[in-house]
Design a protein around this motif. Structure first.
Motif: not given
Length: 723
Positions: A181-185, A212-218, A282-291
């Motif tokens: 959720v944090a990465g997606s937002e 972002a949701l799927g990769v973040g959970i993974d 790229a923004v979605a993946i970067a946000s997830v990696l940051l989280a």
């Protein structure tokens, strides 16, 4: 991941969490506005003549004309009565099968009469909507935004159940959901800021949020699983966090970079649409990696051993992944043959894939959509090509004040009327004024009657686009019929022969723009896929130190891609499972393959790193493979099922393009996790033996010790197998 940073996030966990909370609260208003500036357009090739011609058409500024209307919320009799009061002819009203009335203005209807009709409809509590390609585009954008909200609501409960099945406790579910959720937002907030400066597609919100949701959970699943295992071995919370980030965090970092680079290959698509998707991904993946590399360690440190809170008694351990690991080790040929038999038949259908983005935006909507039914009825009344006329734009070397310019326009008009496939040509010649008269009027040598000036403004705007004349062609076929695109191509080919030397001319409008986009995408797709494969090759080589595994990974990814293409050919192109039989949409097909390559590297890196860990201690290849499969099998397939749930939630969309994206990605992930990573990769490593990680040298062990360690190893792996 660097241990110093991890220890800082653990020891300053409340500070890190507070910063994230403030960041999320501050950006929520931005994320909620993400669809405001998105568009259903942006498919043009910026270097094409069709783009130039369409730009000239947009600057023409013809006088306003009444548009067809879709009227809903009133009975047909009521609409007829209102029309009579507004002096609208009954013959202009046409009932729709699903309810509603289509109003097609007659040539004699003025704009003011149509506006009055709209006002009266609203006063009687009816609803009306313009039946134009622009209005249809807004409907597509609305349905896309609605999908984003609805699919998210549907996905979360299924994800919660699936996560509980994987983790076995309520507290553990919170970790991946918090990160996702944090990465997606954050990703959606960044997109909101960017979309005011560059053109981004309406499909971007679905893609960014669910990627972002799927990769973040993974990613949270991979790291938190390693954290729980470290706690189970008796490590303290801080050391468990450090260990999980050092191993799983490192794998996730490689995986995230791989996915981001794979999505970035869409930049090769050559226009704003693909560049927007590349940026959004790229923004979605970067946000997830940051989280995952800041918020996740802090949250794990706070929760610590309380991750087991809310747990129920585990389902009995049936040893499924021990069985799969044994199968890969004891009968590797069976795993290899079974994988090939499952994938090759579909892969053989892959080369039959066809791509085309429709020029008629209404065809993207379901058949029962009122606006699509209105467009279909309009085509029956006015002709299939009436909804998307071709604009023939001619910029002459001579000024419009010379008669020879208008003589050339008349010659082109005559040639166009003689072409097969042309229903109607609208030209200045229809005004009945000879070339010399038109030249004199434009040159202000003769008085210009108001009515004639208004009519002529449909074809010229000399103050904005000088020396330019536009002629309109209505085809006998609809905008999605290949014959219409072929007609536009024939006109483009003939224009230099019909016009004087020095004239720039091209066909503009929706059909040429989409024809240019489809051609561009078809030409660029091999380059995009090739670049994605090169990214996979480089990332896997760096992550594992093995060229052999990198090459095998690319080959297996290509096999999955062909099998996915084969399934889409079978289902979408042939119209199975409720899909309308039509070519795959050019606007999402490259995205399916790019995400496939990126996501497959997630699971590949996790598996290969886990197999390498015992190899580094001198364990034999067979035990290392068994260890890798038995300890990561449930995690990788669980992560894959999470992605499948996320993607399948897009099936609620009324847009077939989103359903196609959901089907393609879901199938690709299922095949990749359950067949390739569970059977094909382990079996291949066993068959290749010590050469499987070439040129990385597998540490050797004493043969006598190897037998003993292998026997002891099976027992240890069986004891800690989580399956």
């Amino acid at each position: 991941m660097h241990a110093g940073w991890t220890r800082f996030t653990v020891r300053s966990r409340w500070l890190v969490i507070m910063v994230w909370v403030l960041l999320i609260v501050a950006t929520i208003p931005l994320a909620m506005q993400v669809t405001r500036h998105l568009t259903a357009n942006g498919f043009d090739n910026p270097r094409s003549e069709a783009r130039w011609a369409t730009d000239q058409l947009s600057r023409l500024n013809p006088p306003p004309a009444p548009d067809p209307l879709l009227i809903q919320g009133l009975s047909q009799g009521r609409v007829i009565a209102i029309a009579q009061d507004a002096h609208i002819g009954r013959q202009t009203l046409h009932p729709l099968h699903g309810g509603g009335v289509l109003y097609v203005p007659s040539p004699q209807t003025s704009v003011s009469m149509s506006r009055h009709f709209e006002t009266v409809i609203t006063a009687h509590h009816g609803q009306w909507q313009d039946v134009t390609q622009g209005s249809v585009g807004k409907t597509v954008a609305h349905d896309s935004a609605k999908t984003l909200a609805l699919s998210g609501v549907l996905a979360i409960p299924f994800l919660a159940v699936l996560l509980f099945a994987v983790f076995g406790s309520v507290a553990a579910i919170a970790l991946p959901l918090i990160i996702a959720v944090a990465g997606s937002e954050i990703a959606l907030s960044v997109i909101t800021l960017v979309e005011t400066h560059i053109q981004l597609s309406v499909f971007l919100t679905d893609i960014v949020s669910f990627l972002a949701l799927g990769v973040g959970i993974d990613y949270a699943l991979f790291i938190s699983t390693r954290f729980r295992q470290a706690l189970d071995r008796g490590h303290g919370v801080e050391e468990a966090v450090v260990e999980s980030m050092r191993h799983a965090g490192r794998s996730v970092l490689y995986s995230g970079i791989a996915v981001a680079l794979a999505v970035a290959t869409l930049l090769l698509g050559g226009n704003a649409y693909w560049q927007g998707l590349a940026l959004g991904g790229a923004v979605a993946i970067a946000s997830v990696l940051l989280a995952t590399h800041s918020l996740l360690p802090a949250v794990m440190a706070v929760m610590g051993k309380h991750l087991r809170w809310g747990g129920l008694k585990r389902v009995p351990n049936w040893g499924f992944w021990r069985f799969v690991g044994r199968l890969s080790v004891d009968k590797p040929w069976w795993g290899l043959i079974l994988s090939v038999l499952l994938l090759v038949p579909l892969a053989l259908l892959g080369p039959r894939m066809q791509m085309r983005t429709p020029a008629n935006l209404a065809s993207m909507l379901p058949l029962n959509s009122p606006i699509r039914q209105a467009v279909i009825l309009e085509q029956k009344i006015q002709g299939p090509g009436s909804i998307a006329p071709l604009g023939v734009v001619m910029r002459f070397a001579t000024p419009l004040s010379q008669a020879q310019t208008w003589s050339a326009v008349n010659d082109v008009t005559a040639h166009l009327q003689n072409l097969s496939g042309v229903k109607k040509v609208s030209s200045p010649r229809d005004l009945g004024v000879p070339p010399g008269g038109l030249a004199a009027m434009v040159g202000h040598k003769l008085p210009e009657p108001a009515a004639l000036k208004t009519a002529l403004s449909n074809f010229i705007n000399p103050h904005v686009i000088p020396r330019t004349v536009v002629v309109y062609v209505v085809a006998t076929t609809g905008p999605d019929n290949p014959a219409t695109a072929h007609l536009a191509a024939r006109i483009d080919h003939q224009l230099p022969r019909w016009l004087p030397r020095g004239t720039r001319a091209a066909v503009g409008g929706q059909v040429p723009i989409l024809r240019s986009f489809n051609t561009l995408t078809a030409h660029r797709l091999p380059w995009i896929i090739g670049a994605a494969l090169i990214v996979a090759l480089i990332v896997l080589s760096i992550a594992t130190g093995s060229i052999m595994q990198a090459v095998l990974g690319v080959v297996f990814d290509a096999l999955v891609a062909l099998a996915t293409a084969g399934l889409l050919v079978l289902v979408v192109q042939r119209g199975l499972w409720g899909f309308q039989a039509q070519p795959l949409d050019s606007s999402i097909t490259p995205l399916i393959f790019v995400l496939l390559f990126g996501l497959s590297m997630d699971y590949e890196v996790i598996l290969l790193h886990r197999i390498q860990e015992p190899l580094r201690t001198g364990a034999p290849v067979s035990r290392a493979v068994y260890s890798g499969v038995s300890t990561t099998g449930s995690m990788i397939t669980g992560a894959g099922m999470i992605m499948v749930v996320v993607f399948l939630s897009l099936m609620v969309s009324p847009l077939q393009v989103m359903k196609t994206l959901a089907l393609g990605l879901s199938f690709a992930v299922l095949v990749d996790t359950w067949i390739v990573r569970s059977l094909l990769v382990p079996s291949t490593i066993v068959l290749l033996g010590r050469a499987s990680y070439w040129p990385w040298r597998i540490p050797s062990s004493d043969p006598a010790q190897q037998v003993a360690s292998e026997s002891d190893g099976w027992a240890r792996e069986d004891a800690r197998d989580p399956s």
